[in-house]
Design a protein around this motif. Structure first.
Motif, PDB file in Angstrom:
ATOM      1  N   SER A   1       0.842  -1.187   0.000  1.00  0.00           N
ATOM      2  CA  SER A   1       0.000   0.000   0.000  1.00  0.00           C
ATOM      3  C   SER A   1       0.885   1.247   0.000  1.00  0.00           C
TER       4      SER A   1
ATOM      5  N   LYS B   1      -1.251  14.513   7.631  1.00  0.00           N
ATOM      6  CA  LYS B   1      -2.588  13.937   7.504  1.00  0.00           C
ATOM      7  C   LYS B   1      -2.580  13.067   6.253  1.00  0.00           C
ATOM      8  N   VAL B   2      -2.956  11.808   6.415  1.00  0.00           N
ATOM      9  CA  VAL B   2      -3.043  10.911   5.271  1.00  0.00           C
ATOM     10  C   VAL B   2      -4.276  11.297   4.462  1.00  0.00           C
ATOM     11  N   ILE B   3      -4.061  11.621   3.192  1.00  0.00           N
ATOM     12  CA  ILE B   3      -5.139  12.039   2.305  1.00  0.00           C
ATOM     13  C   ILE B   3      -5.769  10.836   1.614  1.00  0.00           C
ATOM     14  N   GLU B   4      -4.915   9.906   1.227  1.00  0.00           N
ATOM     15  CA  GLU B   4      -5.398   8.728   0.511  1.00  0.00           C
ATOM     16  C   GLU B   4      -4.414   7.593   0.679  1.00  0.00           C
ATOM     17  N   THR B   5      -4.919   6.377   0.782  1.00  0.00           N
ATOM     18  CA  THR B   5      -4.083   5.186   0.789  1.00  0.00           C
ATOM     19  C   THR B   5      -4.541   4.290  -0.355  1.00  0.00           C
ATOM     20  N   ILE B   6      -3.595   3.939  -1.194  1.00  0.00           N
ATOM     21  CA  ILE B   6      -3.873   3.087  -2.349  1.00  0.00           C
ATOM     22  C   ILE B   6      -3.356   1.684  -2.001  1.00  0.00           C
TER      23      ILE B   6
ATOM     24  N   GLN C   1      -0.194  14.916   3.569  1.00  0.00           N
ATOM     25  CA  GLN C   1       0.094  16.348   3.532  1.00  0.00           C
ATOM     26  C   GLN C   1       0.580  16.749   4.924  1.00  0.00           C
TER      27      GLN C   1
ATOM     28  N   SER D   1       0.635   5.447   0.725  1.00  0.00           N
ATOM     29  CA  SER D   1      -0.181   6.527   1.283  1.00  0.00           C
ATOM     30  C   SER D   1       0.324   7.878   0.793  1.00  0.00           C
ATOM     31  N   ILE D   2      -0.633   8.742   0.447  1.00  0.00           N
ATOM     32  CA  ILE D   2      -0.338  10.121   0.061  1.00  0.00           C
ATOM     33  C   ILE D   2      -0.712  10.976   1.266  1.00  0.00           C
TER      34      ILE D   2
END
Length: 84
Positions: free
Chosen positions: A40, A53-58, A45, A42-43
């Motif tokens: 996985s 703060k994790v914005i998105e986890t792929i 900021q 994680s993007i």
């Protein structure tokens, strides 16, 4: 799983598939053909307070470039650095 650091034994286990472990970001699986990690990503900021703060986890991001260029199952003698 190989029970040794012997290259041939480790390669055999990697290429049999099913090699995975829990890493800091979650489950990591080794791609049998490229010997690279599927994990996985994680993007995040930064928040200005020494954190983020994790914005998105792929989940389960495959090593697409490596999988395209390197197939050690079909070409086991490949020994080169691939640069995108």
């Amino acid at each position: 799983k190989a029970g040794t650091t012997d290259r041939a034994a480790v390669t055999k286990v990697l290429e049999a598939g099913g090699v995975s472990f829990d890493g800091p970001g979650g489950s990591v699986t080794i791609d049998p053909g490229s010997h690279h990690a599927v994990q996985s990503v994680s993007i995040a900021q930064t928040n200005g307070k020494n954190g983020f703060k994790v914005i998105e986890t792929i989940p389960d991001v495959k090593p697409a470039f490596e999988m395209e260029k390197c197939n050690l199952l079909k070409n086991p003698t490949t020994n080169e650095q691939f640069i995108p």
